[in-house]
Design an enzyme around this catalytic site. Structure first.
Site, PDB file in Angstrom:
ATOM      1  CE  LYS A 185      -4.494  10.354  -2.175  1.00 31.87           C
ATOM      2  NZ  LYS A 185      -4.246   8.960  -1.843  1.00 31.87           N
TER       3      LYS A 185
HETATM    4  C1  LIG Z   1      -0.951  11.180  -7.305  1.00 32.82           C
HETATM    5  C2  LIG Z   1      -2.040  10.172  -7.179  1.00 32.82           C
HETATM    6  N1  LIG Z   1      -2.778   9.877  -8.264  1.00 32.82           N
HETATM    7  C3  LIG Z   1      -3.779   8.989  -8.215  1.00 32.82           C
HETATM    8  C4  LIG Z   1      -4.110   8.343  -7.040  1.00 32.82           C
HETATM    9  C5  LIG Z   1      -5.189   7.309  -7.093  1.00 32.82           C
HETATM   10  O1  LIG Z   1      -6.250   7.554  -6.268  1.00 32.82           O
HETATM   11  P1  LIG Z   1      -7.119   6.333  -5.662  1.00 32.82           P
HETATM   12  O2  LIG Z   1      -6.295   5.675  -4.611  1.00 32.82           O
HETATM   13  O3  LIG Z   1      -8.330   6.997  -5.109  1.00 32.82           O
HETATM   14  O4  LIG Z   1      -7.443   5.417  -6.783  1.00 32.82           O
HETATM   15  C6  LIG Z   1      -3.378   8.639  -5.877  1.00 32.82           C
HETATM   16  C7  LIG Z   1      -3.646   8.076  -4.564  1.00 32.82           C
HETATM   17  O5  LIG Z   1      -3.968   7.096  -4.148  1.00 32.82           O
HETATM   18  C8  LIG Z   1      -2.305   9.545  -5.953  1.00 32.82           C
HETATM   19  O6  LIG Z   1      -1.570   9.839  -4.873  1.00 32.82           O
END
Ligand SMILES: Cc1ncc(COP(=O)(O)O)c(C=O)c1O
Length: 367
Positions: A185
């Site tokens: 990210k």
């Molecule tokens: C659009 C979106 N929502 C939610 C997430 C979830 O985040 P995490 O991987 O930190 O759980 C991500 C990325 O991984 C994402 O790209």
């Protein structure tokens, strides 16, 4: 296979990150209390422009926590874009509610406000606009719909730290915003996430549910089922160091996109990321959409780039195609079309102009 390998993304870790993490480890505050947690939350809230920010274990947990803090439960419906990472839909499912998939807008690749209207029923309780690949969704019409129907708006900002809609940072526009700090990210804590909001009640509810719903008045007393969605002080140390560099990181992301644009924007049938006149895109991932691709041609093209040492990713598949969400004869035409024509190009902070020139040359040779 060429010796050179350029990944789609990689984190940028400097001496500052190492220093802060070491400080956290040496302090003994290795779990979820500590000065870095407090400072990271305070400074992140300032960065986004909200009153409150709450660290969580990851973006998916953040979405789940945001939804249950808004009271979303079994029997409810939540409208999400069809083209997003699966976590957006899954978080809705965790609450017992049903994700309802709206189509995307062909110009922003984010949820289409017109299509949201078509998906509203008497059970709809919330909308989750996703600021996809770093570009904000068109929030004004979404907020208007939410006001008309009394719906919550939870912004999924996992891919868009620092992106702006009409001069306002994402995460400060809806009832709350949810960020991810996964390693690829804009800024990272390894795994991690953050909820931002101006609503004190929502913040207090999320904070309480994040910590096993423990009573404020009576320690180890719980009147409902909560969660352990807490981030560690060590992760917050990494996050704080990254946050102190976020503008530099975003500027570099924007520069990388400009380099690609110089090389690729004039090609027939090729589109790169949009940036609407009301938007600041942070270009989390540089995207290439080729009108002439179908899924087979797209995958073949990605294979050729891989042989040259260039890593790419396909666009997300529409969530409504996945076995657990698919419905007979259901299709969102724009999401289904763009999904099979799009790829993410290397977009990591460490890219140099000559890398981008070389990647563009290989792309052009293989189109
Ligand atoms: C659009 C979106 N929502 C939610 C997430 C979830 O985040 P995490 O991987 O930190 O759980 C991500 C990325 O991984 C994402 O790209």
């Amino acid at each position: 296979m060429s010796k050179r390998f350029i990944p789609v993304s990689e984190p940028t870790i400097t001496e500052k990150e190492i220093e802060y993490v070491l400080k956290a480890v040496k302090s003994g505050w290795v779990s979820s209390l500590g000065e870095f947690i407090t400072k990271f939350e305070e400074d992140f809230a300032k960065f986004v422009g909200t009153k409150f920010a709450l660290t969580v274990t990851n973006g998916t947990a953040g979405l789940h926590l945001a939804l249950i803090s808004c009271g979303i439960k079994e029997g409810d419906e939540v409208i999400v874009p069809d083209l997003t990472f699966i976590a957006t839909a899954n978080a809705v499912k965790y609450t017992g509610a049903t994700p309802v998939f709206a189509d995307i807008d062909k110009d922003t690749w984010c949820i289409s406000p017109e299509n949201i209207r078509k998906k509203i029923t008497s059970r709809t309780k919330a909308i989750i606009p996703v600021h996809l690949y770093g570009h904000p969704a068109d929030m004004d019409p979404i907020l208007q719909i939410a006001r008309e129907y009394g719906l919550y708006v939870i912004e999924d900002c996992a891919e868009a730290h620092g992106a702006e809609y009409k001069g306002k940072k994402v995460g400060s526009i809806g009832h709350c915003g949810v960020f991810s700090f996964y390693g690829n990210k804009i800024i990272t804590t390894g795994e991690g996430g953050m909820i931002t909001t101006n609503d004190e009640n929502l913040y207090e509810k999320a904070k309480y549910l994040r910590d096993h719903a423990m009573s404020k008045e009576k320690r180890y007393w719980h009147t409902e089922i909560g969660y352990n969605y807490r981030m560690t002080n060590m992760q917050a140390a990494l996050g704080l160091a990254q946050l102190e560099r976020i503008n530099e990181i975003i500027n570099k992301k924007r520069r990388i996109f400009e380099w690609y644009k110089e090389e690729l924007s004039d090609l027939e049938g090729i589109k790169l990321n949009p940036e609407k006149e009301w938007a600041k895109n942070v270009y989390w991932m540089v995207c290439l959409v080729n009108e002439n691709f179908d899924e087979g041609k797209r995958d073949e093209f990605m294979k050729k780039l891989k042989e040259k040492g260039i890593d790419t990713r396909p666009f997300f598949y529409p969530c409504s195609m996945m076995p657990m969400y698919s419905q007979k004869n259901f299709i969102n035409p724009v999401s289904y079309e763009i999904s099979k024509k799009g790829i993410n190009l290397p977009s990591g902070y460490n890219l140099k102009k000559e890398d981008v020139k070389w990647i563009a040359k290989v792309i052009i040779e293989n189109l």
